[in-house]
Design a protein around this motif. Sequence first.
Motif, PDB file in Angstrom:
ATOM      1  N   CYS A   1     -22.348 -34.209  33.921  1.00  0.00           N
ATOM      2  CA  CYS A   1     -22.162 -33.696  32.552  1.00  0.00           C
ATOM      3  C   CYS A   1     -22.713 -32.282  32.424  1.00  0.00           C
TER       4      CYS A   1
ATOM      5  N   PHE B   1     -23.179 -27.575  22.243  1.00  0.00           N
ATOM      6  CA  PHE B   1     -24.074 -28.497  22.941  1.00  0.00           C
ATOM      7  C   PHE B   1     -24.964 -27.825  23.988  1.00  0.00           C
ATOM      8  N   CYS B   2     -24.879 -26.508  24.163  1.00  0.00           N
ATOM      9  CA  CYS B   2     -25.721 -25.864  25.176  1.00  0.00           C
ATOM     10  C   CYS B   2     -27.202 -25.945  24.824  1.00  0.00           C
ATOM     11  N   TRP B   3     -27.521 -26.086  23.547  1.00  0.00           N
ATOM     12  CA  TRP B   3     -28.930 -26.162  23.152  1.00  0.00           C
ATOM     13  C   TRP B   3     -29.588 -27.471  23.595  1.00  0.00           C
ATOM     14  N   LYS B   4     -28.777 -28.430  24.056  1.00  0.00           N
ATOM     15  CA  LYS B   4     -29.325 -29.695  24.549  1.00  0.00           C
ATOM     16  C   LYS B   4     -29.621 -29.646  26.045  1.00  0.00           C
ATOM     17  N   PHE B   5     -29.300 -28.542  26.710  1.00  0.00           N
ATOM     18  CA  PHE B   5     -29.515 -28.446  28.146  1.00  0.00           C
ATOM     19  C   PHE B   5     -31.008 -28.507  28.472  1.00  0.00           C
ATOM     20  N   PRO B   6     -31.406 -29.305  29.482  1.00  0.00           N
ATOM     21  CA  PRO B   6     -32.816 -29.327  29.904  1.00  0.00           C
ATOM     22  C   PRO B   6     -33.102 -28.239  30.932  1.00  0.00           C
TER      23      PRO B   6
ATOM     24  N   LYS C   1     -35.405 -39.318  31.570  1.00  0.00           N
ATOM     25  CA  LYS C   1     -34.102 -39.111  30.924  1.00  0.00           C
ATOM     26  C   LYS C   1     -32.961 -39.234  31.932  1.00  0.00           C
TER      27      LYS C   1
END
Length: 567
Positions: free
Chosen positions: A19, A279-284, A305
């Motif tokens: 993902c 959704f890039c702000w959810k990248f770890p 996670k």
Amino acid sequence: MSVERIFDELGHFQRFQACLYFAAVFQAIACGIHYLASVFLVETPNFVCGVPENITDVLYGNLTSSGLGEVLPVFSGKGPLVVRTSAGEQWELSRCQSALRINPKNFTYDFTGNRTVSGCHGNFVFDHTEVQQSIVTDWDLVCEREWLAKLCQPTFMMGVLIGAVMFGDIADRVGRVRIMMFTSLCQFALGVSVAFSGNYYIFVVLRFLLAMVSSGYLVVVFVYVTEFTGNKVRTWTSMHVHAAFAVGVMVVALTGYLVRVWWIYQIILSICTSPFLLFCWKFPETPFYLMAKGRYQEVQILLDKIGRFNGLECKLKAEDLLEPEKMECDKALLQKEAEEPLQPEKRLTILDLFGSWRMASRTCTVWAIWFIGSLGYYVFSLGSVNLGGNQYMNLFVAGAVEIPSYLVGCFAMDRIGRKKTCAPALILAGVACVLIVVVPAKLESLVVALSMIGKFAVAIAFGLVYLYTCELYPTIIRSLAVGSGSMMCRVGSVVAPFCVYLADVWIYLPQLIVGILAFIIGVLTLLLPETLGEPLTSTMEEAEALGQQPAKNKKVEEGVELNQTKA
């Protein structure tokens, strides 16, 4: 290295990594888009000077018409267009000047009388058959202002060069994710802003800034996907970032074919990858970076996670990823992490790439590969003028043909190694260039075939150098290494047009220069260490040790065999 245990325990390319990978690579399409967008932004259609009155008749050689629109598509610039106006005047129109015939008797193409010659004074008529509107037609970037149009791409490449070094260095300091988020947002905002440029100078400045952030994302995303995938799939995941870039090139061709107004074209290209922003702000952050910075609590959260997302029970602890000899002191640091601030870190600079003779020679060779990869790619591309057909189709095919080279490169890298793929590819490109010089010019099909072989080989070397650079340098300086390599790549892309201009001296001189450099650099590449199957390194000491251990083992084996023989 112990951090690699993450992939052995939680999967080299399971759902979590897949993902992240496809989302990150999706945005890399935008980089390919913005790098090649200027192909149609600054396209110059056929044009001639305008005249003050309405035109009633046009002559161009044996062609006759009642308007310029029918003749301009076939206007080659050789000889003027002769027009007659409603006032009865006869003008000879060229691209950068017009001449009023004095007392003509008949309306013929040839005229032996006197003329009054003058400049266009900003009055141009453009052919809108292929290009309805570009910055050239909007701002009259022709004749004495033509250099402004030609300056757009070199200026963009200069921004790419600066962005590669700057963001590569910053990513090693503040993290990969923050830079990816920042550059992605700026790509969208600046890309749309370019479409609303009020004049040429604002256009160039915005494109320069767009080049910086596009280059920054492309540099960091290679490091990001490399540090989030295991070594079993790392070759494929790294190389196929290039495939996403090639898809961007094809998107440019398709959009350019469908949209012939430059500002609409620019807006469409800029919003193509905008869903990434949702959704890039959810990248770890990557586990390698977190471990290198001593942020062990965040590493543990990330491990849990990944385990949950992949449907695996995570028994791995952050302290299990520490080196055995550092375990005790780092465990104490882990316990005090929440209570005591971290000590200031040593600031690493580009000079650390030359910290020892071994690393200095390695860096020079790697930079040379980056340089010749870009130089060869653009020299072959700009020299491929015999493709024929529709220009949009040509660009689409130019992007499409890169994909097979990356597939071949992936297979070879995983089977014979990085060094044994890169070096022969460069040597093959060099041989192909030399053969182009030797082959008689009348054998055009053979010349084109050799040119395509050279471009194919250079693309393989250029595609693998990103991953190879990541594997040759440690975590603490990996982004900077890739960024500095990308800087040398941009130097090659800036030098390439000047190299192509040398064809005026001798038609095969550009290929000869590329061939000699590619062959020499290919031989030097054989001196680099092999990284196939090796874990990513974390420290400069581990990076310097690459390629040394097999030699030591060989000496030990030879000593054992010698003792057995004596016995």
